[in-house]
Design an enzyme around this catalytic site. Sequence first.
Site, PDB file in Angstrom:
ATOM      1  N   GLU A 388      30.144  36.408 -15.553  1.00  0.00           N
ATOM      2  CA  GLU A 388      31.369  35.598 -15.610  1.00  0.00           C
ATOM      3  C   GLU A 388      31.931  35.453 -14.207  1.00  0.00           C
ATOM      4  O   GLU A 388      32.107  36.457 -13.504  1.00  0.00           O
ATOM      5  CB  GLU A 388      32.446  36.260 -16.481  1.00  0.00           C
ATOM      6  CG  GLU A 388      32.310  36.016 -17.948  1.00  0.00           C
ATOM      7  CD  GLU A 388      33.488  36.557 -18.751  1.00  0.00           C
ATOM      8  OE1 GLU A 388      34.636  36.485 -18.270  1.00  0.00           O
ATOM      9  OE2 GLU A 388      33.239  37.050 -19.865  1.00  0.00           O
TER      10      GLU A 388
HETATM   11  C1  BGP Z   1      37.367  37.697 -19.078  1.00  0.00           C
HETATM   12  C2  BGP Z   1      36.887  37.578 -20.505  1.00  0.00           C
HETATM   13  C3  BGP Z   1      36.637  36.180 -20.968  1.00  0.00           C
HETATM   14  C4  BGP Z   1      37.455  35.105 -20.290  1.00  0.00           C
HETATM   15  C5  BGP Z   1      37.775  35.339 -18.842  1.00  0.00           C
HETATM   16  C6  BGP Z   1      38.813  34.446 -18.217  1.00  0.00           C
HETATM   17  O1  BGP Z   1      38.242  38.765 -18.994  1.00  0.00           O
HETATM   18  O2  BGP Z   1      35.701  38.298 -20.720  1.00  0.00           O
HETATM   19  O3  BGP Z   1      36.665  36.203 -22.361  1.00  0.00           O
HETATM   20  O4  BGP Z   1      38.425  34.566 -21.032  1.00  0.00           O
HETATM   21  O5  BGP Z   1      38.141  36.671 -18.586  1.00  0.00           O
HETATM   22  O6  BGP Z   1      40.104  34.901 -18.532  1.00  0.00           O
HETATM   23  P1  BGP Z   1      41.227  33.977 -19.125  1.00  0.00           P
HETATM   24  O7  BGP Z   1      40.610  33.278 -20.268  1.00  0.00           O
HETATM   25  O8  BGP Z   1      42.308  34.872 -19.503  1.00  0.00           O
HETATM   26  O9  BGP Z   1      41.588  33.057 -18.028  1.00  0.00           O
END
Ligand code: BGP
Length: 492
Positions: A388
């Site tokens: 990610e």
């Molecule tokens: C991480 C998670 C995801 C995703 C991402 C972005 O913590 O694993 O699920 O959502 O963050 O965060 P946000 O959606 O709060 O911007």
Amino acid sequence: MTKELPTNFLWGGATADFQYEGGYDEGGRGPSTHDYETNGSPEHPRHHTMKMPDGRIINPKSSFLDAEDVPEDAKPVWLEDHYYPSHQAVDFYHHYKEDIKLMAGMGFNVYRFSIAWSRIFPNGEETEPNKEGLKFYDNVLSELEKYHIQPLITICHDEMPVHLALKYDGWNSRKVIDFYVKYAKTLFEHFGNRCKYWLTFNEINAVRGFGPSGVHKATGLSRYQAAHNMFVASAKTVSLGHKLMPHSQFGTMYALSTCYPATCKPEDVFHNQAELRENWYFVDTMGRGYYPRYADEILQHHGVKGLSEIKMDPSDKQTLKEGQLDFIAFSYYRSNTSKAGDAWFNVGGSANPYLEKTPWGWGLDPLGLRYTMNMIYDRIQKPIFIVENGMGAIDKPDDKGYVKDDYRIDYLQKHLSAMADAINIDKVPCIGYTMWAPIDLISLSTGEMKKRYGFVYVDMDDLGHGSLKRIPKKSYGWMKHIIETNGKALDE
Ligand code: BGP
């Protein structure tokens, strides 16, 4: 030094079921812990709607409650006048063919997605899996295979069937380990010959939303008891996976957005070292197969005497040793700072004055990605996988729905270049990169739709209104070019 990457590098994107899939009551899916969470914003945090034993409905002010605020027999409920984003999300459930085609159009060779536990075992305790649920993911895999995209499956992305959370107190109970292993075994038996890379948990170091009633933030002893049970569940699953699928590779995913000392004052540097250990506790235990020597110190920051307070089975030591991970997967979005006197595990941390920020206050730090990759590999000599990374931004489509997201291109150009330098210059072995998230979806932290990450715009607002039409943004074509040159075009 060239930015071109090794030929077998995996390029793709990542999503999570409750933020992307929708179809919450279709195909026999059972209710999941995130289904009771409302939409929110940075000013108005998401919350769970709960019915108290005396009939009162409460809307806690924060996404997660302290255990003592909610009695054991409170029940999550859906209210007519509230919006629960996971129910529809952006409806991958009905758009998967179109979405996977769009991913293939960019040249993806990997796609990370999570399976909704409650789509396979609606309440978690059934002995037979839900065939319709398995069929949905069979269809997804067939679609991926059509385009030679390999899956990277997250077995559990921050959620579980709500029944397990209510009846067993989520991961606080060892019983949930067996339900999880049964669920994972079902996935291996069913999809094992179609998937090489697996993640047992998402951002395990956040220990998020699994506690009592599935909505509490796990704190103190319950946080570390839950973590221990998840370590054991993961290790058992890895050992089982290796046995059933000899070519499989396992990781768990950690949130490793990093933290720097706020100043070079030795006290701040020392504090920051301990702050970083809050995350290394999770990486070291699972990556090396035993608890680190500083474990008691971490627990003491959280009011727990030490590992001796955590309920363990005598066999756990061996289980952890045998079920070590094959690779270290992580998310990286930003960096923060910490200083002596700060609260422990100050997740958001303090801002870094040297960095620009997104509208959500996340400090933009591409070099921090290279730093983090080096830190992980120095510590655990196993391949890493960036599963990610991305930028949440407010996109403004023109009247045809086209978004010129130069800011996202800039973010990715810098982060991917830093990644290429870690691989080519620092020689950190990295399996691949899955960008969060290829298609716009619901934000985890705020439940908003307007915090967009995608290469593809989805016509939908914060309350789920819109045509759900998918429209590639400017970054779509840019990323396609980066992938087709295997990173070489990052130099252009
Ligand atoms: C991480 C998670 C995801 C995703 C991402 C972005 O913590 O694993 O699920 O959502 O963050 O965060 P946000 O959606 O709060 O911007």
